[in-house]
Design an enzyme around this catalytic site. Structure first.
Site, PDB file in Angstrom:
ATOM      1  CG  HIS A   1      -2.040  -0.957   1.176  1.00  0.00           C
ATOM      2  ND1 HIS A   1      -2.986  -0.945   0.195  1.00  0.00           N
ATOM      3  CD2 HIS A   1      -2.362  -1.989   2.003  1.00  0.00           C
ATOM      4  CE1 HIS A   1      -3.855  -1.925   0.402  1.00  0.00           C
ATOM      5  NE2 HIS A   1      -3.496  -2.581   1.487  1.00  0.00           N
TER       6      HIS A   1
ATOM      7  CB  CYS B   1      -2.057   3.598  -4.382  1.00  0.00           C
ATOM      8  SG  CYS B   1      -3.178   2.245  -4.766  1.00  0.00           S
TER       9      CYS B   1
END
Length: 218
Positions: free
Chosen positions: A56, A109
């Site tokens: 992440h 991301c």
């Protein structure tokens, strides 16, 4: 869905697994920082280093150094906290010695400037975007998406990681520019199909104005 981060560092590979791995192998903040130290502490001219993070990424960490125009740092999430882009630059990029090179892959991301590199590729050439000076060694960073974008996953892992494997499917080195072109084509075409139509553009950054015709050696 909660995805545990994976970190792969190497001259010889040191692998970190998931939250189900033995404690010393879990991708915690401490262990990731320890792996970065391990990767760079004995690096010598002529070495080729590799760092890979898949997990992440966020872009909502308040900037404490004053180097972010929007006031926020980009960061990756370990199991127990975040590691900001400044750390990766200061402790990974700056510790690659002259004559050595590092290839980094951030498959997460909001990762476009995950290492705060001074040069960004604009589709034609590297352009200086940061006021930082050039680092001693050559560092090239592939990031899965722009800082404002999210990154898609496949059944085989992150979209960027999957594309990276498919493009570098032989031991024959390919020019950096060609590797980036092929990876970008795969990710920009297949990523939106896997992510509700959201665009995904791979970013390429460097510590120097690197020759795009030079072979990418890992």
């Amino acid at each position: 869905t909660v995805v545990s981060p994976h970190v792969l560092c190497g001259i010889n590979a040191e692998y970190m697994g998931t939250d189900h791995s033995p404690k010393k192998e879990q991708p915690t903040v401490r262990n990731i920082k320890r792996a970065i130290l391990w990767l760079t502490k004995d690096a010598q001219p002529g070495d080729s280093l590799f760092f890979h993070f898949s997990g992440h990424g966020v872009t909502n960490i308040i900037d404490s150094s004053g180097d972010e125009s929007d006031g926020y740092d980009e960061a990756v999430l370990a199991l127990d906290g975040a590691i900001v882009d400044d750390y990766f630059h200061n402790h990974l990029c700056e510790n690659v010695p002259a004559g050595a090179q590092l290839v980094a892959v951030f498959d997460c991301c909001h990762s476009g400037t995950s290492m705060d590199m001074p040069y960004m590729f604009d589709g034609n050439a590297f352009q200086r975007t940061e006021l930082r000076g050039d680092d001693a060694g050559i560092v090239v960073c592939f990031s899965a998406a722009k800082d404002v974008q999210v990154a898609a996953d496949t059944r085989r892992g992150g979209m960027l990681t999957d594309a990276f494997h498919r493009v570098l499917n032989s031991y024959q080195p390919k020019p950096l520019g060609e590797v980036y072109r092929q990876i970008t084509q795969i990710v920009s075409t297949e990523g939106p199909r896997l992510n509700d139509g959201q665009p995904q553009i791979v970013e390429l950054a460097s510590s120097h104005n690197v020759n795009l015709g030079s072979p990418l050696v890992i």
